[in-house]
Design a protein around this motif. Structure first.
Motif, PDB file in Angstrom:
ATOM      1  N   LEU A 126       0.920  -1.142  -0.158  1.00 21.30           N
ATOM      2  CA  LEU A 126      -0.470   0.471  -0.102  1.00 21.30           C
ATOM      3  C   LEU A 126       0.896   0.920  -0.318  1.00 21.30           C
ATOM      4  N   GLN A 128       0.550   5.211   1.248  1.00 24.16           N
ATOM      5  CA  GLN A 128      -0.383   5.672   2.288  1.00 24.16           C
ATOM      6  C   GLN A 128      -0.267   7.625   1.985  1.00 24.16           C
ATOM      7  N   ILE A 136      -3.813   7.335   8.985  1.00 26.75           N
ATOM      8  CA  ILE A 136      -4.064   7.316   7.489  1.00 26.75           C
ATOM      9  C   ILE A 136      -5.243   8.378   6.938  1.00 26.75           C
ATOM     10  N   SER A 139      -5.392   5.430   1.071  1.00 26.07           N
ATOM     11  CA  SER A 139      -4.308   4.386   0.648  1.00 26.07           C
ATOM     12  C   SER A 139      -4.870   3.910  -0.325  1.00 26.07           C
ATOM     13  N   SER A 140      -3.441   3.330  -1.069  1.00 30.92           N
ATOM     14  CA  SER A 140      -3.688   2.600  -2.477  1.00 30.92           C
ATOM     15  C   SER A 140      -4.112   1.684  -2.465  1.00 30.92           C
ATOM     16  N   THR A 168       8.994   0.348   5.197  1.00 33.00           N
ATOM     17  CA  THR A 168       7.835   1.553   5.302  1.00 33.00           C
ATOM     18  C   THR A 168       8.325   2.878   4.951  1.00 33.00           C
ATOM     19  N   ASP A 299      -5.167   6.285  -8.194  1.00 32.28           N
ATOM     20  CA  ASP A 299      -3.959   6.264  -7.226  1.00 32.28           C
ATOM     21  C   ASP A 299      -3.176   7.374  -7.318  1.00 32.28           C
ATOM     22  N   ARG A 340       3.955   1.141   2.031  1.00 33.24           N
ATOM     23  CA  ARG A 340       4.320  -0.789   3.340  1.00 33.24           C
ATOM     24  C   ARG A 340       4.205  -1.920   1.936  1.00 33.24           C
TER      25      ARG A 340
END
Lengths: 733, 733
Positions: A126, A128, A136, A139-140, A168, A299, A340
């Motif tokens: 993801l 973010q 957050i 989130s994609s 991350t 995204d 992430r």
């Protein structure tokens, strides 16, 4: 910015090269093998000294069927078959069984235990948006949204870039356009950005994604996001996309590998991944240390639309409805971007499927047809459009074989594993069997995707394959009805009309591109110097938008790209006829002078690219070996064999076992891929053009020495190639 | 001192190697080429499918004449012919003209511009004893004293070691025995000497002098003196020497090269020294930075007899009438030793002479006979005893050719230049034409000295040459009348009687030594993997005392070593018959299983040398390819050609293009020379034995990794070799 000293060096040594090409190839006129060898088999008319049956060409054209290919593709695209997964092995086993049923013998599964890379379904990758309270905000998407009823996504691997590090990283976003060397140089030098610790975001396109990642890592970025901008992937607008057109929707994501070297299993550089082999320890592996992740433009909009900083220059703008900004960071104070990423390297087994039709007269000379099998998802274009053709060609050759036809040389069909990860199956194979292959392979014929569009044929080839490509495509009927109406009856006719290039003697030929990296032909070229060709039917420019996404489906192919499978049929015919001509002709259809001509072109391009400007000495290239070929004593099979070997093995001479400067695994001084763009071989001498590029950025005495030294090597290897064409019992001048 | 962890590694991977040898070579039993290829030429009886005329063997034996060889040697030794001098070119030109007159065609002079090394006649090299007032108390001789009336010394180069640095180091003398790695280790570690800045003095013998110099430089010595101790060079006493015997007088000095790499011109490592080539800048050259100089034992006595320090251990003593002491320094306070060395590196041109007898049926397969031409002085043994044989073989083949005889394959005669400096002519040739040679050479047959004694034949060969060596020497009459009387009629009979070795199947064969460095066969082996043999007639042990001195004259040969030239005649016959068998046999006289057997022996030796002690798994080696050879369809010339190629090219598979650990120019994993003794290939896997030797001195994790990795490479290359023997259309298992 061309530097005077450099120019002088290039000029001096380039002149030497050109003189060598002309002079030494000129020497072969002395050769007259007919008188030297005598005539031993006068009056013998046996198939050992006869040409193959050219009637087979028409049989191939007649038997190869669009419908049959369509059937194969439907089956091949029914499930995802990512490398190293059970579905991949299932498909490999099916192919083996089918080839056996066609009559290929033997057919073997050739396994390699290699390091591949997979995302973690339990913890999806993801990107973010994090606000100033560490919450957050966005989130994609974890997976690509299914858009057609028949999409079965249970086995689809979520989007990822293979060989990404997990991690991350969190920080300020910086936009770096296509992530090319010039983009990184501009933003750091002209704009003064320090990229250390930044999350960089680049758009897909122009160069190999792994080259973007290499630069990002070198410039200190903490992570790299790569997205598909509608400017490149939804050219007819964001509302005119799949499943209603062939363009990429905002939910689509291009997967793909970020192999650092593009040379097989990273745990065994230079050697095959066979049982008991030595593996590089984890901490010494040449893989990325930063996370890399692809996203779609829906995204990307969420991040790019919120960026701070200066507006980007014109050439950096995409077509999202936002103001593109460089960053660093987002307009909201203390907001940041977090990746992430759970993608991890993992040992897996990949399989090549290898099937033979033994040669009757010269079984120790091989013509290899190869296509990879693994796909990121369904792979209807890449690679299964090619695999469907391979199955069809194997089926038809099998049928001819059962009817009693025997090629002079051995034909080998190969379905490669794990190409997508970095040419893994083909590279390990070449590493394992390279010495046999160097001795025996006449040509490697690659097809990755077979059809990406309907404009014209496209080929990457070494010059030794030009003649047979031209002769072959002239025989294959044009799949385009409009073109036939316009009087262009063959694949060649449209090819030369739509991609013309002025070649030898000022005549027009179809354009053929230099091989670099990008598909399984690469290790055959850059590692062992086997003559190769790669080909497909293509759009006028560029690839296809759904490349490596979950939307690359049978629907895409049968609705938009090749509804009648006529282009597939044409490409299968080209492939089959190439294999027939090279495996069954008594004298190989090769003109070595094509190589001499291309080398002179590359020398010219090297001069043009680096500003050298001088009058060449009076040079005429002689092409006497081709004349020699016409004088062969065809009653002597050993004489024909010798001349065939000389033509094929000329290519081997461009291999330097010491490798290119700083890249020991890339050994072809003319056709290796470029260092910072693996898809390109630049101006034809990658060792020179890479170094000259660096010198233009920063000139050092060491780099000038490298250029001088490498030009000397090139000059020597060209003279070595020329010596291979001399009269064999008088090759030292 | 064997380390447990190392042993485990060796054991594990060595077992893998052995299994690979047995298993994969075993697989070839599946092969049955006769059925696969069919019979295409039934009933055709043409010479293309016929064996050569074995009657030629008797013609060779009859024609080759001791007197003729003696005549050649007299002429060849009439003047000094040091490499790169006018006398060398004169001799090369004469050889070219003679070969042309014999009927070889073409004959070419193949020049290389290379860096050689010469002493300065105006300022001769001297070793001086300096007293506490800085006065010269003693100076070594500038030249070797003429001892026979016919000695013409006007063109004799004074004693020197090639590639020595020039300079005048002065300091304390330290005696280091033979200058082997164990000698240096003992004196520095056990005795605690610091050699930095010392003048070291070593005696000649045991290892390559360049290896002594490499160690001296690595240990920090300011200079190295090498002398010939009577213990090794005047074994019958200092009063029983040349010109009254074959032993070295006190005035004699052994010249010789101290090439660091023994791989050709130091200015072009890995590439040929051709026009316009890149040269390593002076400050980057891999040559010695310290002066090195040879002296005779009369001079050595003046220094060794005055040394201070502890008496040397028993194994370090020579037979000079003094007490040998270690030093440091001399017994007189504040006296010291000074080297005045003017030897300098200099560019010069060296020539190979290359003459052809074209093959009639397979002109693109070569059998090469090579001998170097350059001598340190007159070179009556090294190399002219070999050159006289080469001239004779060329003369006789020329005669047969004029009478109409034609070999199946091409025979190439080569007189190499500048071998003495570091295999310069042969190495540059292999660098320039390596790709053609790899494709085409069946065997390289080297003769440096042909006769050094009358005890028995001696050979260094790769296992692929064993069979033809045994078959050949069985045909050649024994030159030793006493041996004939004892019932041993052939060269083979005495060879196997006097140098027996238990070989395959427990049978006794003549001992054959592994090739390493030491003569011109080396680059053919370690760089391109061509099957080689080197041979001479030799004493029971060791070389000959006058080696590389000005006393190596025609007088030495015709008075002591081979007065009737019968041994020369025998060696010329061996050489000629080897060339005939390999160039004219339809099926090559090679047994690949000889290689499999030797590899298993080397594995055993590796275990023995490093203390591994374990039970082998049940292993039986199968030798099925040799059976395959007996089943060839001789009516099909392409089938025979294929099997011949498989046998010869098996050798190529032991070449790793990446080179041995830390030595990229040494590529043969079985037969490269050892790192600290270029004359030896140790236990058969030099990359392993070198590293194990280092590990026994100091174990590091890095070195253990190198061993693990390199064993994996060896294991792979053996399996690669095995794959080359598989059925050609089924080589992937």
């Amino acid at each position: 910015m061309a530097n005077q000293r450099v120019v002088v060096v290039v000029v001096t040594i380039v002149v030497t090269i050109v003189i060598v090409v002309s002079f030494i190839i000129g020497f072969v006129s002395v050769q007259n093998p007919t008188t030297k060898s005598g005539t031993f088999l006068d009056g013998v008319s046996d198939k050992i000294i006869k040409d193959g049956d050219e009637g087979i060409t028409q049989r191939l054209i007649k038997e190869i069927s669009a419908n049959s290919i369509k059937g194969y593709l439907k089956n091949l695209t029914s499930k995802p078959h990512l490398a190293g997964t059970p579905a991949d092995l299932t498909q490999a086993t099916q192919i083996k069984e089918e080839w056996e049923s066609y009559g290929l013998s033997p057919v073997v599964l050739n396994p390699y235990r290699v390091m591949l890379s997979y995302p973690d379904r339990e913890s999806p990758n993801l990107i973010q948006l994090i606000n100033d309270k560490d919450e957050i905000v966005f989130s994609s998407q974890a997976i690509e949204k299914p858009l057609r009823p028949e999409h079965n996504y249970s086995d689809v691997a979520p989007p990822f870039n293979a060989y990404s590090a997990s991690g991350t990283p969190q920080g300020d976003l910086v936009y770096i356009n296509y992530g090319r060397q010039e983009d990184f140089a501009w933003i750091t030098q002209t704009k003064g950005f320090n990229l250390t610790g930044k999350i960089c975001i680049a758009r897909y396109g122009k160069i190999y994604r792994g080259s973007k990642a290499l630069l990002a890592e070198n410039y200190g970025c903490a992570g790299l996001i790569i997205y598909s901008d509608p400017a490149d992937y939804a050219k007819n607008g964001e509302d005119n996309v799949y499943p209603n057109s062939e363009w990429l929707p905002g939910t689509g994501v291009q997967r793909g590998s970020c192999s650092k070297c593009n040379c097989g299993d990273p745990t065994t550089p230079g050697y095959p991944s066979i049982d008991g082999c030595y593996r590089v320890p984890d901490d010494k592996l040449d893989v990325f240390k930063i996370p890399i992740q692809p996203i779609g433009y829906d995204d990307a909009l969420e991040f790019l639309g919120k960026m701070a900083g200066e507006e980007v220059p014109e050439g950096w703008k995409g077509t999202l409805n936002i103001t593109y900004r460089l960053g660093p960071g987002l307009s909201q104070v203390n907001w940041s971007t977090r990746m992430r990423i759970s993608t991890r390297n993992k040992m897996a087994t990949t399989y090549n499927v290898i099937g033979y039709i033994s040669g009757e007269i010269e079984p120790d000379r091989y013509v290899i047809l190869g296509n990879h099998r693994d796909a990121w998802v369904f792979g209807s274009v890449d690679p299964s459009s090619g695999k469907a053709c391979l199955m069809e060609v194997a089926r038809v050759f099998g049928k001819l074989y059962k009817e009693g036809w025997r090629p002079r040389r051995t034909i080998i069909f190969i379905s490669w594993g794990a190409e997508e990860y970095g040419l893994v199956g083909s590279r390990e194979f070449v590493e394992q069997f390279g010495k046999n292959l160097q001795d025996r392979v006449v040509a490697y014929l690659n097809m990755d995707s077979s059809v990406q569009g309907q404009y014209a044929m496209f080929s990457r080839s070494v010059p030794l394959m030009y003649k047979v490509l031209y002769e072959t495509t002239k025989k294959i009927p044009n799949p385009n009805p409009d073109e036939i109406k316009a009087g262009r009856k063959s694949v060649y006719d449209t090819w030369v009309e739509r991609r013309p290039r002025v070649g030898r003697n000022g005549k027009t030929f179809p354009h053929i591109t230099r091989p670099a990296s990008g598909s399984d032909f690469a290790p055959f070229t850059y590692s062992i110097g086997v003559p190769i060709t790669g080909m497909r039917y293509m759009k006028q420019t560029g690839g296809y938008a759904l490349y490596h996404s979950a939307y690359e489906t049978m629907h895409l192919m049968e609705t938009f790209l090749d509804p009648e499978f006529k282009y597939h049929e044409a490409m299968a015919c080209v492939w089959g006829e190439l294999a027939r001509a090279l495996s069954d002709s008594y004298v190989l259809p090769i003109e070595v002078s094509d190589y001499a001509h291309e080398i002179s072109v590359y020398v010219q391009q090297l001069e043009d690219a680096f500003g050298a400007n001088f009058t060449r000495k009076n040079i005429t290239l002689d092409y006497n070996f081709d004349e020699t070929v016409t004088k062969i004593n065809k009653n002597n099979p050993l004489h024909v064999r010798r001349v065939n070997d000389q033509m094929v093995k000329m290519e081997r001479h461009f291999i330097d076992p010491m490798g290119l400067p700083n890249r020991p695994l890339y050994r072809h001084v003319i056709f290796s891929p470029n260092e910072f763009n693996a898809y390109s071989s630049g101006s034809g001498f990658p060792g020179i053009s890479d170094e000259m590029f660096q010198i233009e950025l920063e000139e050092t005495p060491e780099r000038l020495e490298v250029v001088k030294r490498h030009l000397s090597v090139i000059s020597f290897l060209i003279s070595s190639a020329a010596s291979s064409l001399e009269d064999v019992s008088d090759f030292v001048k």
